[in-house]
Design a protein around this motif. Structure first.
Motif, PDB file in Angstrom:
ATOM      1  N   SER A 286       0.982  -1.109   0.241  1.00 41.88           N
ATOM      2  CA  SER A 286      -0.099  -0.115   0.078  1.00 41.88           C
ATOM      3  C   SER A 286       0.872   1.242   0.044  1.00 41.88           C
ATOM      4  CB  SER A 286      -0.864  -0.180   1.255  1.00 41.88           C
ATOM      5  OG  SER A 286      -1.806   1.149   1.203  1.00 41.88           O
ATOM      6  N   LEU A 287       0.586   2.058  -0.985  1.00 38.80           N
ATOM      7  CA  LEU A 287       1.271   3.463  -0.969  1.00 38.80           C
ATOM      8  C   LEU A 287       0.534   4.446  -0.575  1.00 38.80           C
ATOM      9  CD1 LEU A 287       3.448   2.878  -4.495  1.00 38.80           C
ATOM     10  CD2 LEU A 287       4.262   2.724  -2.073  1.00 38.80           C
ATOM     11  N   SER A 288       0.973   5.406   0.348  1.00 43.95           N
ATOM     12  CA  SER A 288       0.189   6.349   0.931  1.00 43.95           C
ATOM     13  C   SER A 288       0.648   7.615  -0.015  1.00 43.95           C
ATOM     14  CB  SER A 288       0.171   6.716   2.194  1.00 43.95           C
ATOM     15  OG  SER A 288      -0.414   5.457   2.825  1.00 43.95           O
ATOM     16  N   GLN A 289      -0.344   8.572  -0.541  1.00 42.45           N
ATOM     17  CA  GLN A 289       0.029   9.804  -1.046  1.00 42.45           C
ATOM     18  C   GLN A 289       0.059  11.131  -0.339  1.00 42.45           C
ATOM     19  OE1 GLN A 289      -2.245   8.125  -5.095  1.00 42.45           O
ATOM     20  NE2 GLN A 289      -1.501  10.432  -5.338  1.00 42.45           N
ATOM     21  N   GLY A 290       1.137  11.989  -0.312  1.00 46.72           N
ATOM     22  CA  GLY A 290       0.903  13.031   0.068  1.00 46.72           C
ATOM     23  C   GLY A 290       0.002  14.052  -0.639  1.00 46.72           C
ATOM     24  N   HIS A 291      -0.226  15.480   0.094  1.00 49.73           N
ATOM     25  CA  HIS A 291      -0.728  16.592  -0.879  1.00 49.73           C
ATOM     26  C   HIS A 291       0.155  17.069  -1.931  1.00 49.73           C
ATOM     27  CE1 HIS A 291      -4.002  16.624   2.363  1.00 49.73           C
ATOM     28  NE2 HIS A 291      -3.141  16.809   3.010  1.00 49.73           N
ATOM     29  N   PRO A 292      -0.499  17.237  -3.088  1.00 51.76           N
ATOM     30  CA  PRO A 292       0.359  17.710  -4.328  1.00 51.76           C
ATOM     31  C   PRO A 292       0.942  19.034  -3.649  1.00 51.76           C
ATOM     32  CG  PRO A 292      -2.175  17.890  -4.741  1.00 51.76           C
ATOM     33  CD  PRO A 292      -1.993  16.984  -3.411  1.00 51.76           C
ATOM     34  N   VAL A 293       1.909  19.368  -4.356  1.00 55.90           N
ATOM     35  CA  VAL A 293       2.784  20.568  -4.153  1.00 55.90           C
ATOM     36  C   VAL A 293       3.020  21.262  -5.611  1.00 55.90           C
ATOM     37  CG1 VAL A 293       4.800  21.509  -3.439  1.00 55.90           C
ATOM     38  CG2 VAL A 293       3.686  19.836  -1.844  1.00 55.90           C
ATOM     39  N   VAL A 294       3.014  22.362  -6.015  1.00 52.36           N
ATOM     40  CA  VAL A 294       3.282  23.242  -7.112  1.00 52.36           C
ATOM     41  C   VAL A 294       4.844  23.445  -7.001  1.00 52.36           C
ATOM     42  CG1 VAL A 294       3.030  24.945  -8.693  1.00 52.36           C
ATOM     43  CG2 VAL A 294       0.972  24.122  -7.074  1.00 52.36           C
ATOM     44  N   LEU A 295       5.608  22.721  -7.913  1.00 52.99           N
ATOM     45  CA  LEU A 295       6.960  23.038  -8.100  1.00 52.99           C
ATOM     46  C   LEU A 295       7.078  24.221  -9.074  1.00 52.99           C
ATOM     47  CD1 LEU A 295       8.383  19.604  -8.956  1.00 52.99           C
ATOM     48  CD2 LEU A 295       8.308  20.674  -6.651  1.00 52.99           C
ATOM     49  N   GLY A 296       6.357  24.657  -9.989  1.00 51.95           N
ATOM     50  CA  GLY A 296       6.584  25.545 -10.803  1.00 51.95           C
ATOM     51  C   GLY A 296       5.502  25.868 -11.861  1.00 51.95           C
ATOM     52  N   GLN A 297       5.499  27.188 -12.411  1.00 52.25           N
ATOM     53  CA  GLN A 297       4.547  27.171 -13.554  1.00 52.25           C
ATOM     54  C   GLN A 297       5.354  28.173 -14.598  1.00 52.25           C
ATOM     55  OE1 GLN A 297       0.636  28.314 -11.169  1.00 52.25           O
ATOM     56  NE2 GLN A 297      -0.273  27.826 -13.051  1.00 52.25           N
ATOM     57  N   HIS A 298       5.290  27.679 -15.636  1.00 54.66           N
ATOM     58  CA  HIS A 298       6.088  28.559 -16.985  1.00 54.66           C
ATOM     59  C   HIS A 298       7.611  28.619 -16.541  1.00 54.66           C
ATOM     60  CE1 HIS A 298       1.743  29.215 -17.655  1.00 54.66           C
ATOM     61  NE2 HIS A 298       1.701  30.093 -16.603  1.00 54.66           N
ATOM     62  N   VAL A 299       8.247  27.482 -16.283  1.00 54.50           N
ATOM     63  CA  VAL A 299       9.715  27.434 -16.000  1.00 54.50           C
ATOM     64  C   VAL A 299      10.144  26.702 -17.049  1.00 54.50           C
ATOM     65  CG1 VAL A 299       9.168  28.349 -13.731  1.00 54.50           C
ATOM     66  CG2 VAL A 299       9.441  25.780 -14.300  1.00 54.50           C
ATOM     67  N   GLN A 300      11.637  26.688 -17.096  1.00 49.95           N
ATOM     68  CA  GLN A 300      12.302  25.703 -17.641  1.00 49.95           C
ATOM     69  C   GLN A 300      12.589  24.499 -16.864  1.00 49.95           C
ATOM     70  OE1 GLN A 300      13.659  26.017 -20.885  1.00 49.95           O
ATOM     71  NE2 GLN A 300      12.565  28.084 -21.091  1.00 49.95           N
ATOM     72  N   ILE A 301      12.616  23.388 -17.657  1.00 50.61           N
ATOM     73  CA  ILE A 301      12.890  22.062 -16.616  1.00 50.61           C
ATOM     74  C   ILE A 301      14.174  21.920 -15.997  1.00 50.61           C
ATOM     75  CG2 ILE A 301      13.156  19.639 -17.127  1.00 50.61           C
ATOM     76  CD1 ILE A 301      11.676  19.462 -19.557  1.00 50.61           C
ATOM     77  N   ALA A 302      15.182  22.555 -16.416  1.00 51.08           N
ATOM     78  CA  ALA A 302      16.218  22.642 -15.660  1.00 51.08           C
ATOM     79  C   ALA A 302      16.086  23.511 -14.192  1.00 51.08           C
ATOM     80  CB  ALA A 302      17.457  23.311 -16.335  1.00 51.08           C
ATOM     81  N   ASP A 303      15.347  24.591 -14.455  1.00 53.49           N
ATOM     82  CA  ASP A 303      15.022  25.153 -13.136  1.00 53.49           C
ATOM     83  C   ASP A 303      14.025  24.413 -12.116  1.00 53.49           C
ATOM     84  OD1 ASP A 303      16.378  27.457 -14.097  1.00 53.49           O
ATOM     85  OD2 ASP A 303      14.821  28.246 -15.194  1.00 53.49           O
ATOM     86  N   LEU A 304      13.252  23.616 -12.716  1.00 55.88           N
ATOM     87  CA  LEU A 304      12.156  22.899 -12.211  1.00 55.88           C
ATOM     88  C   LEU A 304      12.813  21.726 -11.253  1.00 55.88           C
ATOM     89  CD1 LEU A 304       9.150  22.233 -12.066  1.00 55.88           C
ATOM     90  CD2 LEU A 304       9.261  20.519 -13.595  1.00 55.88           C
ATOM     91  N   LEU A 305      14.005  21.325 -11.860  1.00 59.22           N
ATOM     92  CA  LEU A 305      14.522  20.052 -11.106  1.00 59.22           C
ATOM     93  C   LEU A 305      15.826  20.633 -10.541  1.00 59.22           C
ATOM     94  CD1 LEU A 305      14.022  17.312 -13.806  1.00 59.22           C
ATOM     95  CD2 LEU A 305      12.870  17.807 -11.920  1.00 59.22           C
ATOM     96  N   ALA A 306      16.092  21.775 -10.374  1.00 50.91           N
ATOM     97  CA  ALA A 306      17.336  22.279  -9.797  1.00 50.91           C
ATOM     98  C   ALA A 306      17.403  21.929  -8.146  1.00 50.91           C
ATOM     99  CB  ALA A 306      17.339  23.711  -9.872  1.00 50.91           C
TER     100      ALA A 306
END
Length: 338
Positions: A272-292
């Motif tokens: 059983s896998l429990s999920q946490g609340h979703p968190v916004v990582l970014g809007q309208h950003v580059q992937i490099a910035d998103l995963l930095a």
């Protein structure tokens, strides 16, 4: 009389599972192919009485293989075995000449029922007097990284199919499913491994943590910003599309894909896998910035699934990141399957 059977699947784990599901007392000569092109070559050599065919494969997928059979007037009996359980997928393969469709993972009961339906094998009236040895096709050592990655890819393939089916039913579309990309890599190498279709475009993303017995990680849905207008139309949204609406569309899509995919993995691994609340990582950003952002671990089991919708400019990546501490638990759980 011996029946020649050809099993075509790019996963060693899937080939083993399917072979073990064949009735042990059925006299068969089993051959294997790893993709559609290989299937054509092996079939030409052995002239199989029955082909089991996967859909999601590199080089030549199952649809293309069926189309090639038809183009060359090959009259092979084909049963499709796939994790892509969309109703349209099942209808399409039947339309291309397949006898039947079996969803992954295959059960021995469903296999027996299907073989009986099409006259390939009928169970004896009484059980055989001597115990039958279970078929073993290829030895699997999960301590071998390639074997472990292959097993993770096959488990993801089934979970991906369930998530794709959920999205297809929600939007009334056909979701095109890829071969999942699985890597055991350093966090710093993650961005280089991503296969997002437009690396230079801006994206928006949400993240959900998940945890279970000996398992933890994060699920990221990375959505190409150019897709929002099309996903809004498919969701029948009529108003102005601003940042808040885009976030709502992103959350809706994430709820469907992340929830269904993690549930598919949970079901196969019997946890059983429990999920946490979703968190916004970014809007309208580059992937490099998103995963930095730094992660609290150095290495990850990265699973990337790029979902797209047929005839629509909708493109999103579902990225599952398992911590390196999960590896031993995953191997133990997978060992029960293989």
């Amino acid at each position: 009389m011996t029946t020649t059977v050809l099993i075509c699947d790019d996963s060693r784990m899937a080939r083993n599972q399917l072979a073990r599901c064949l009735p042990p007392e059925w006299d068969v000569d089993i051959h294997f192919a790893e993709d559609g092109q290989h299937c054509l070559e092996v079939a030409a050599e052995v002239d199989p009485a029955l082909i089991f065919l996967d859909l999601n494969m590199p080089e030549m997928d199952g649809y293309e293989t069926l189309e090639e059979f038809r183009a060359q007037d090959f009259e092979y009996d084909v049963i499709v075995v796939s994790g892509d359980i969309q109703p349209d997928a099942q209808a399409r393969v039947i339309g291309l000449g397949a006898l039947n469709f079996i969803k992954k993972p295959v059960s021995k009961e469903k296999m027996l029922e299907t073989l009986d339906l099409h006259g390939f094998y009928h169970a004896p009236d009484s059980a055989p007097e001597t115990p039958q040895v279970e078929r073993v096709v290829e030895q699997t050592d999960l301590n071998d990284q390639a074997t472990f990655i292959d097993a993770c890819q096959e488990i993801t393939n089934v979970a991906m199919g369930r998530a794709g089916d959920s999205l297809a039913r929600f939007l009334d579309v056909f979701v095109e499913l890829p071969v999942p990309k699985v890597n055991l890599i350093e966090i710093g190498e993650l961005i280089m491994a991503l296969q997002f279709s437009e690396q230079e475009s801006t994206v928006s993303s949400v993240c959900q943590g998940f945890i279970g017995p000996g398992i933890s990680g994060e699920a990221l849905l990375i959505f190409n910003d150019s897709s929002f207008s099309n996903i809004a139309r498919l969701m029948k949204y009529k108003g102005k599309i601003d940042d808040s609406v885009e976030l709502e569309l992103l959350m809706d899509t994430a709820n469907i894909l992340v929830g269904a995919c993690l549930q598919g993995i949970s079901d196969q691994l019997d946890l059983s896998l429990s999920q946490g609340h979703p968190v916004v990582l970014g809007q309208h950003v580059q992937i490099a910035d998103l995963l930095a952002n730094d992660k609290p671990w150095n290495k990850t089991l990265s699973i990337e699934i790029n979902y797209s919708i047929e005839n629509e400019s909708v493109d999103c990546d579902l990225l599952l990141l398992f911590t390196e501490d999960c590896i031993d638990t995953l191997k133990q759980r997978i060992s029960y399957i293989v």
